[in-house]
Every structure is written in C-alpha cells, then in structure tokens.
Scaffold this motif. Sequence first.
Motif, PDB file in Angstrom:
ATOM      1  N   LEU A 145      49.098 -35.259   5.403  1.00  0.00           N
ATOM      2  CA  LEU A 145      48.070 -35.864   4.565  1.00  0.00           C
ATOM      3  C   LEU A 145      46.972 -34.823   4.383  1.00  0.00           C
ATOM      4  N   TRP A 146      46.433 -34.742   3.184  1.00  0.00           N
ATOM      5  CA  TRP A 146      45.364 -33.798   2.874  1.00  0.00           C
ATOM      6  C   TRP A 146      44.130 -34.596   2.485  1.00  0.00           C
ATOM      7  N   TYR A 147      42.999 -34.223   3.031  1.00  0.00           N
ATOM      8  CA  TYR A 147      41.796 -34.999   2.779  1.00  0.00           C
ATOM      9  C   TYR A 147      40.553 -34.123   2.813  1.00  0.00           C
ATOM     10  N   ILE A 148      39.492 -34.663   2.241  1.00  0.00           N
ATOM     11  CA  ILE A 148      38.160 -34.062   2.284  1.00  0.00           C
ATOM     12  C   ILE A 148      37.213 -35.154   2.748  1.00  0.00           C
ATOM     13  N   GLU A 149      36.475 -34.856   3.811  1.00  0.00           N
ATOM     14  CA  GLU A 149      35.493 -35.817   4.338  1.00  0.00           C
ATOM     15  C   GLU A 149      36.092 -37.209   4.494  1.00  0.00           C
ATOM     16  N   ASN A 150      37.232 -37.282   5.131  1.00  0.00           N
ATOM     17  CA  ASN A 150      37.932 -38.542   5.418  1.00  0.00           C
ATOM     18  C   ASN A 150      38.432 -39.279   4.188  1.00  0.00           C
ATOM     19  N   SER A 151      38.443 -38.620   3.038  1.00  0.00           N
ATOM     20  CA  SER A 151      38.973 -39.221   1.811  1.00  0.00           C
ATOM     21  C   SER A 151      40.306 -38.541   1.486  1.00  0.00           C
ATOM     22  N   ILE A 152      41.388 -39.323   1.467  1.00  0.00           N
ATOM     23  CA  ILE A 152      42.716 -38.769   1.197  1.00  0.00           C
ATOM     24  C   ILE A 152      42.775 -38.287  -0.250  1.00  0.00           C
ATOM     25  N   ILE A 153      43.246 -37.041  -0.426  1.00  0.00           N
ATOM     26  CA  ILE A 153      43.391 -36.512  -1.779  1.00  0.00           C
ATOM     27  C   ILE A 153      44.847 -36.311  -2.159  1.00  0.00           C
ATOM     28  N   GLY A 154      45.745 -36.250  -1.162  1.00  0.00           N
ATOM     29  CA  GLY A 154      47.152 -36.062  -1.483  1.00  0.00           C
ATOM     30  C   GLY A 154      48.006 -35.937  -0.239  1.00  0.00           C
ATOM     31  N   PHE A 155      49.284 -35.645  -0.473  1.00  0.00           N
ATOM     32  CA  PHE A 155      50.193 -35.399   0.641  1.00  0.00           C
ATOM     33  C   PHE A 155      51.217 -34.355   0.234  1.00  0.00           C
ATOM     34  N   THR A 156      51.769 -33.695   1.243  1.00  0.00           N
ATOM     35  CA  THR A 156      52.866 -32.757   1.041  1.00  0.00           C
ATOM     36  C   THR A 156      54.001 -33.141   1.979  1.00  0.00           C
ATOM     37  N   ALA A 157      55.207 -32.732   1.601  1.00  0.00           N
ATOM     38  CA  ALA A 157      56.378 -32.880   2.453  1.00  0.00           C
ATOM     39  C   ALA A 157      57.118 -31.548   2.413  1.00  0.00           C
ATOM     40  N   ILE A 158      57.395 -31.010   3.594  1.00  0.00           N
ATOM     41  CA  ILE A 158      57.984 -29.678   3.707  1.00  0.00           C
ATOM     42  C   ILE A 158      59.261 -29.764   4.529  1.00  0.00           C
ATOM     43  N   ASN A 159      60.267 -29.008   4.100  1.00  0.00           N
ATOM     44  CA  ASN A 159      61.508 -28.849   4.844  1.00  0.00           C
ATOM     45  C   ASN A 159      61.726 -27.356   5.013  1.00  0.00           C
ATOM     46  N   GLU A 160      61.466 -26.856   6.217  1.00  0.00           N
ATOM     47  CA  GLU A 160      61.506 -25.424   6.515  1.00  0.00           C
ATOM     48  C   GLU A 160      60.550 -24.691   5.578  1.00  0.00           C
ATOM     49  N   ASN A 161      61.040 -23.829   4.693  1.00  0.00           N
ATOM     50  CA  ASN A 161      60.164 -23.075   3.790  1.00  0.00           C
ATOM     51  C   ASN A 161      60.152 -23.652   2.375  1.00  0.00           C
ATOM     52  N   HIS A 162      60.649 -24.855   2.236  1.00  0.00           N
ATOM     53  CA  HIS A 162      60.749 -25.487   0.913  1.00  0.00           C
ATOM     54  C   HIS A 162      59.751 -26.633   0.804  1.00  0.00           C
ATOM     55  N   LEU A 163      58.945 -26.599  -0.248  1.00  0.00           N
ATOM     56  CA  LEU A 163      58.004 -27.681  -0.522  1.00  0.00           C
ATOM     57  C   LEU A 163      58.758 -28.783  -1.260  1.00  0.00           C
ATOM     58  N   GLU A 164      59.004 -29.869  -0.565  1.00  0.00           N
ATOM     59  CA  GLU A 164      59.750 -30.984  -1.141  1.00  0.00           C
ATOM     60  C   GLU A 164      58.869 -31.852  -2.026  1.00  0.00           C
ATOM     61  N   ALA A 165      57.572 -31.919  -1.699  1.00  0.00           N
ATOM     62  CA  ALA A 165      56.671 -32.778  -2.453  1.00  0.00           C
ATOM     63  C   ALA A 165      55.232 -32.327  -2.277  1.00  0.00           C
ATOM     64  N   LEU A 166      54.493 -32.404  -3.375  1.00  0.00           N
ATOM     65  CA  LEU A 166      53.040 -32.241  -3.364  1.00  0.00           C
ATOM     66  C   LEU A 166      52.528 -33.230  -4.399  1.00  0.00           C
ATOM     67  N   PHE A 167      51.898 -34.283  -3.919  1.00  0.00           N
ATOM     68  CA  PHE A 167      51.378 -35.314  -4.807  1.00  0.00           C
ATOM     69  C   PHE A 167      49.895 -35.501  -4.527  1.00  0.00           C
ATOM     70  N   LEU A 168      49.123 -35.582  -5.597  1.00  0.00           N
ATOM     71  CA  LEU A 168      47.687 -35.805  -5.498  1.00  0.00           C
ATOM     72  C   LEU A 168      47.322 -37.180  -6.033  1.00  0.00           C
ATOM     73  N   ASP A 169      46.262 -37.729  -5.474  1.00  0.00           N
ATOM     74  CA  ASP A 169      45.680 -38.936  -6.043  1.00  0.00           C
ATOM     75  C   ASP A 169      45.272 -38.587  -7.478  1.00  0.00           C
ATOM     76  N   PRO A 170      45.599 -39.411  -8.465  1.00  0.00           N
ATOM     77  CA  PRO A 170      45.269 -39.074  -9.856  1.00  0.00           C
ATOM     78  C   PRO A 170      43.786 -38.764 -10.082  1.00  0.00           C
ATOM     79  N   ASP A 171      42.912 -39.408  -9.332  1.00  0.00           N
ATOM     80  CA  ASP A 171      41.479 -39.151  -9.475  1.00  0.00           C
ATOM     81  C   ASP A 171      41.080 -37.762  -8.992  1.00  0.00           C
ATOM     82  N   LYS A 172      41.959 -37.110  -8.241  1.00  0.00           N
ATOM     83  CA  LYS A 172      41.650 -35.793  -7.678  1.00  0.00           C
ATOM     84  C   LYS A 172      42.334 -34.655  -8.440  1.00  0.00           C
ATOM     85  N   MET A 173      43.128 -34.993  -9.453  1.00  0.00           N
ATOM     86  CA  MET A 173      43.847 -33.971 -10.222  1.00  0.00           C
ATOM     87  C   MET A 173      42.890 -33.177 -11.104  1.00  0.00           C
TER      88      MET A 173
END
Length: 147
Positions: free
Chosen positions: A53-81
């Motif tokens: 989970l990625w956040y700024i000042e306790n506010s979640i802005i997005g998440f990532t999912a990683i498998n070894e060296n491969h980024l499976e997912a990077l999704f941001l809250d639409p308000d943070k795009m």
Amino acid sequence: MIQNKKATVNDYEMIINLWERSVMATHHFLSVKDKEEIKKELPMYFPHLDVCLWYIENSIIGFTAINENHLEALFLDPDKMGKGYGKQILEKCINRFGITSVDVNKQNAYATRFYLKNGFGIIGEDLTDGAGRPYPILHLKYKEQQK
C-alpha cells in the motif's frame, strides 16, 4: 513524502475497492462481465505477490503488486492520478525493489504512455490477457535492462 507498507489479508477489501475505482477511471475497454470476473479473481493472486500500500500522511494513494522483478500491478486512487504519485511509486519500485518489467493493457493508452515516458520499452505483445480474454497485452522492459 510517499511511504509504503506491506499489505495484509485485512487490507484486501480496501485494495479491491481502490482497484475498482481505478479501473472505472482508466479501463473503459473492459466489459462489465470481465471487470466482475477479474474483481473476483484478485484475492486469489494477492497471497502469491508482494502487495504494498502506498500512502501520504495516512491517506492511501495506491497499491502495487510485485512478483520477483516484475510489476504485476500499479493502481492509483483516481483522485490521485496526474499528480506525480505514480512516477514516484514507479521509481521506488525500480530503485528499491528491482523492478525490470511490467505488462500493460494495450488499450489503456494512459498507462502505456506512462510506462514509456518513465523508461520502459515495448519488447513484445500478446493478443489476449493471461486468462485468454480479448485484451491485448504489451510486455515492457526497463530500458537499462534491454541491453
């Protein structure tokens, strides 16, 4: 300053809600049926990935999912795009977690431009996604790794 923490099972519902909001804003090409199927599949993948989970000042802005060296997912809250958070997260994934590759839906022009602008190059393409659905997937590699 962007911070991250490892997601737990208790975070899955929040992650899925964030994923759904993000997909509604960026994945207009997905059918309603496919969105629902993918949403149901997500929790099965999480235990096999390093989900942060990625956040700024306790506010979640997005998440990532990683498998070894491969980024499976990077999704941001639409308000943070469009505010530079995705770039900061991607840089941390490259520098801290050693990400060298990512796949992206070809029909998601926003994400494709984002990765190309941030040092990735297209090295291949599949006509369907990993589940055989009719959504072309581009395979990208971080340019420093293409040599």
